[in-house]
Write a protein that holds these residues in place. Structure first.
Motif, PDB file in Angstrom:
ATOM      1  N   PRO A 203     -48.074 -33.566  24.862  1.00  0.00           N
ATOM      2  CA  PRO A 203     -48.254 -32.456  23.911  1.00  0.00           C
ATOM      3  C   PRO A 203     -48.763 -33.001  22.533  1.00  0.00           C
ATOM      4  CG  PRO A 203     -45.932 -32.653  24.978  1.00  0.00           C
ATOM      5  CD  PRO A 203     -46.739 -33.669  25.398  1.00  0.00           C
ATOM      6  N   PRO A 204     -49.681 -32.283  22.015  1.00  0.00           N
ATOM      7  CA  PRO A 204     -50.427 -32.713  20.842  1.00  0.00           C
ATOM      8  C   PRO A 204     -49.606 -33.137  19.534  1.00  0.00           C
ATOM      9  CG  PRO A 204     -51.045 -30.448  21.413  1.00  0.00           C
ATOM     10  CD  PRO A 204     -49.861 -30.653  22.431  1.00  0.00           C
ATOM     11  N   ALA A 205     -48.194 -32.601  19.454  1.00  0.00           N
ATOM     12  CA  ALA A 205     -47.477 -33.073  18.491  1.00  0.00           C
ATOM     13  C   ALA A 205     -46.908 -34.381  18.602  1.00  0.00           C
ATOM     14  CB  ALA A 205     -46.226 -32.190  18.033  1.00  0.00           C
ATOM     15  N   LEU A 206     -46.541 -34.772  19.454  1.00  0.00           N
ATOM     16  CA  LEU A 206     -46.296 -36.294  19.899  1.00  0.00           C
ATOM     17  C   LEU A 206     -47.446 -37.278  19.770  1.00  0.00           C
ATOM     18  CD1 LEU A 206     -43.809 -35.746  22.907  1.00  0.00           C
ATOM     19  CD2 LEU A 206     -43.419 -36.433  20.400  1.00  0.00           C
ATOM     20  N   ARG A 207     -48.612 -36.823  20.294  1.00  0.00           N
ATOM     21  CA  ARG A 207     -50.003 -37.562  20.286  1.00  0.00           C
ATOM     22  C   ARG A 207     -50.163 -37.683  18.944  1.00  0.00           C
ATOM     23  NH1 ARG A 207     -54.389 -34.265  23.248  1.00  0.00           N
ATOM     24  NH2 ARG A 207     -55.589 -35.732  22.591  1.00  0.00           N
ATOM     25  N   ASP A 208     -50.016 -36.807  17.968  1.00  0.00           N
ATOM     26  CA  ASP A 208     -50.350 -37.025  16.534  1.00  0.00           C
ATOM     27  C   ASP A 208     -49.557 -37.771  15.988  1.00  0.00           C
ATOM     28  OD1 ASP A 208     -52.367 -35.017  16.817  1.00  0.00           O
ATOM     29  OD2 ASP A 208     -51.603 -33.435  15.866  1.00  0.00           O
TER      30      ASP A 208
ATOM     31  N   ASP B 239     -52.777 -30.856  -2.848  1.00  0.00           N
ATOM     32  CA  ASP B 239     -51.970 -29.895  -1.920  1.00  0.00           C
ATOM     33  C   ASP B 239     -50.608 -29.525  -2.344  1.00  0.00           C
ATOM     34  OD1 ASP B 239     -51.111 -28.916   0.463  1.00  0.00           O
ATOM     35  OD2 ASP B 239     -52.272 -30.264   1.747  1.00  0.00           O
ATOM     36  N   THR B 240     -50.289 -28.042  -2.637  1.00  0.00           N
ATOM     37  CA  THR B 240     -49.071 -27.955  -3.079  1.00  0.00           C
ATOM     38  C   THR B 240     -48.118 -27.907  -1.993  1.00  0.00           C
ATOM     39  OG1 THR B 240     -49.798 -25.645  -2.489  1.00  0.00           O
ATOM     40  CG2 THR B 240     -50.065 -26.353  -4.660  1.00  0.00           C
ATOM     41  N   GLU B 241     -48.604 -28.090  -0.649  1.00  0.00           N
ATOM     42  CA  GLU B 241     -47.494 -28.402   0.323  1.00  0.00           C
ATOM     43  C   GLU B 241     -47.208 -29.778   0.703  1.00  0.00           C
ATOM     44  OE1 GLU B 241     -48.880 -25.978   3.744  1.00  0.00           O
ATOM     45  OE2 GLU B 241     -48.702 -24.086   2.655  1.00  0.00           O
ATOM     46  N   SER B 242     -47.804 -30.721  -0.252  1.00  0.00           N
ATOM     47  CA  SER B 242     -47.472 -32.031   0.112  1.00  0.00           C
ATOM     48  C   SER B 242     -45.765 -32.322  -0.022  1.00  0.00           C
ATOM     49  CB  SER B 242     -48.009 -33.036  -0.737  1.00  0.00           C
ATOM     50  OG  SER B 242     -49.701 -33.130  -0.462  1.00  0.00           O
TER      51      SER B 242
ATOM     52  N   LEU C 228     -56.710 -35.865  11.625  1.00  0.00           N
ATOM     53  CA  LEU C 228     -55.472 -35.268  11.415  1.00  0.00           C
ATOM     54  C   LEU C 228     -55.587 -34.762   9.804  1.00  0.00           C
ATOM     55  CD1 LEU C 228     -52.686 -37.275  13.057  1.00  0.00           C
ATOM     56  CD2 LEU C 228     -54.112 -35.589  13.951  1.00  0.00           C
ATOM     57  N   ALA C 229     -56.396 -35.046   8.860  1.00  0.00           N
ATOM     58  CA  ALA C 229     -56.574 -35.088   7.609  1.00  0.00           C
ATOM     59  C   ALA C 229     -57.048 -33.704   6.960  1.00  0.00           C
ATOM     60  CB  ALA C 229     -57.186 -36.448   6.801  1.00  0.00           C
ATOM     61  N   VAL C 230     -56.800 -32.878   7.851  1.00  0.00           N
ATOM     62  CA  VAL C 230     -57.677 -31.525   7.800  1.00  0.00           C
ATOM     63  C   VAL C 230     -56.523 -30.410   7.443  1.00  0.00           C
ATOM     64  CG1 VAL C 230     -59.391 -31.706   9.178  1.00  0.00           C
ATOM     65  CG2 VAL C 230     -57.278 -31.009  10.055  1.00  0.00           C
ATOM     66  N   PRO C 231     -57.158 -29.387   6.573  1.00  0.00           N
ATOM     67  CA  PRO C 231     -55.935 -28.512   6.105  1.00  0.00           C
ATOM     68  C   PRO C 231     -55.025 -27.747   6.958  1.00  0.00           C
ATOM     69  CG  PRO C 231     -58.243 -28.197   4.739  1.00  0.00           C
ATOM     70  CD  PRO C 231     -58.243 -29.230   5.808  1.00  0.00           C
ATOM     71  N   GLN C 232     -55.486 -27.590   7.934  1.00  0.00           N
ATOM     72  CA  GLN C 232     -54.449 -27.102   8.707  1.00  0.00           C
ATOM     73  C   GLN C 232     -53.526 -27.459   9.554  1.00  0.00           C
ATOM     74  OE1 GLN C 232     -57.792 -27.068   8.900  1.00  0.00           O
ATOM     75  NE2 GLN C 232     -58.567 -27.390  11.322  1.00  0.00           N
ATOM     76  N   ASN C 233     -53.704 -29.175   9.568  1.00  0.00           N
ATOM     77  CA  ASN C 233     -52.787 -29.942  10.211  1.00  0.00           C
ATOM     78  C   ASN C 233     -51.670 -30.058   9.553  1.00  0.00           C
ATOM     79  OD1 ASN C 233     -51.795 -32.669  11.523  1.00  0.00           O
ATOM     80  ND2 ASN C 233     -53.377 -32.167  12.907  1.00  0.00           N
ATOM     81  N   THR C 234     -50.428 -29.994  10.271  1.00  0.00           N
ATOM     82  CA  THR C 234     -49.072 -30.194   9.556  1.00  0.00           C
ATOM     83  C   THR C 234     -48.842 -31.718   9.297  1.00  0.00           C
ATOM     84  OG1 THR C 234     -47.950 -30.359  11.631  1.00  0.00           O
ATOM     85  CG2 THR C 234     -48.240 -28.355  10.671  1.00  0.00           C
ATOM     86  N   MET C 235     -49.613 -32.651   9.673  1.00  0.00           N
ATOM     87  CA  MET C 235     -49.503 -34.144   9.360  1.00  0.00           C
ATOM     88  C   MET C 235     -50.531 -34.707   8.552  1.00  0.00           C
ATOM     89  SD  MET C 235     -48.184 -35.665  13.119  1.00  0.00           S
ATOM     90  CE  MET C 235     -46.675 -34.915  14.037  1.00  0.00           C
ATOM     91  N   ARG C 236     -51.187 -33.794   7.904  1.00  0.00           N
ATOM     92  CA  ARG C 236     -52.177 -34.263   7.060  1.00  0.00           C
ATOM     93  C   ARG C 236     -51.938 -35.208   5.810  1.00  0.00           C
ATOM     94  NH1 ARG C 236     -51.084 -28.932   6.070  1.00  0.00           N
ATOM     95  NH2 ARG C 236     -50.889 -28.190   3.819  1.00  0.00           N
TER      96      ARG C 236
END
Length: 222
Positions: A129-134, A198-201, A160-168
């Motif tokens: 699964p992508p989340a585990l790979r990331d 990034d306000t979500e950091s 992974l360092a892109v705006p849409q990635n939760t692990m950015r």
């Protein structure tokens, strides 16, 4: 007389239905039996499969917890052996979890190169699964900050360092630390600035990024 007629009609109807059922059974009896058998076998198979799934998952879960207990008791070699067995014979997500935990134990033992290789292989395994790979890519990147080059870190986590990635946030931190270690202060500043902008950091990541920005500013090198 009417009662006799009604009785006669009922008997005729019953006889006709009986003849019809006999004809249907003669023509389709074999098919009906086969369908009934398939329904029974399907039900038995479903129940058996559900039981096998539940049992296999429970056994793999128990084996994984046992391996974790061995690791907590500092029995690393025994834990690795148990995890390796689970990688081969485990059920569901447990083989992947075993691979991740094995790589972590390698890192804790000081086998950094082996750990990086293991995390990187997990990160590139498209069956996972992508989340585990990331998550595996991030673990490899953080190890590479101290034991590799910026290019190696970038190859693991810049995607992974892109705006849409939760692990950015963590990806940017690893990239910033690696760039700073390599002496590329401008690039490091850019990554840390992306974190603070990034306000979500997460607060912890943002705090560390701001600290690094202050260090870079004080150095006058960027």
């Amino acid at each position: 007389m009417a009662n006799q007629d009604d009785s006669f009609i009922r008997e005729v109807n019953e006889e006709l239905r009986s003849d019809q059922m006999k004809a249907i059974w003669t023509r389709f009896g074999g098919l009906i039996v086969a369908l009934a058998a398939l329904i029974v076998l399907g039900t038995v198979g479903k129940v058996g499969y559900d039981y096998w799934q539940e049992t296999s998952s429970s056994q793999s879960g128990d084996a994984f917890l046992a391996a974790l207990n061995l690791a907590r008791e500092n029995k690393s070699d025994e834990a690795l052996a148990a995890l390796t067995a689970l990688e081969k014979d485990g059920y569901g997500s447990y083989p992947v979890l075993a691979r991740l935990r094995s790589a972590t134990l390698e890192a804790q033992k000081g086998e950094t190169d082996a750990a990086i290789t293991a995390f990187s292989e997990i990160g590139n395994d498209t069956r996972i699964p992508p989340a585990l790979r990331d998550a595996a890519r991030l673990r490899a990147a953080y190890l590479l900050v101290d034991h590799g080059t910026y290019e190696q870190v970038s190859s693991e986590v810049e995607q992974l360092a892109v705006p849409q990635n939760t692990m950015r946030h963590s990806a940017r931190e690893a990239l910033g630390l690696s760039a700073y270690k390599a002496g590329d202060f401008a690039k490091a500043k850019s990554w840390f600035q992306q974190i603070t902008d990034d306000t979500e950091s997460p607060r912890g990541v943002m705090g560390r990024a701001q600290m690094m920005l202050d260090v870079i500013a004080a150095s006058g090198k960027a």
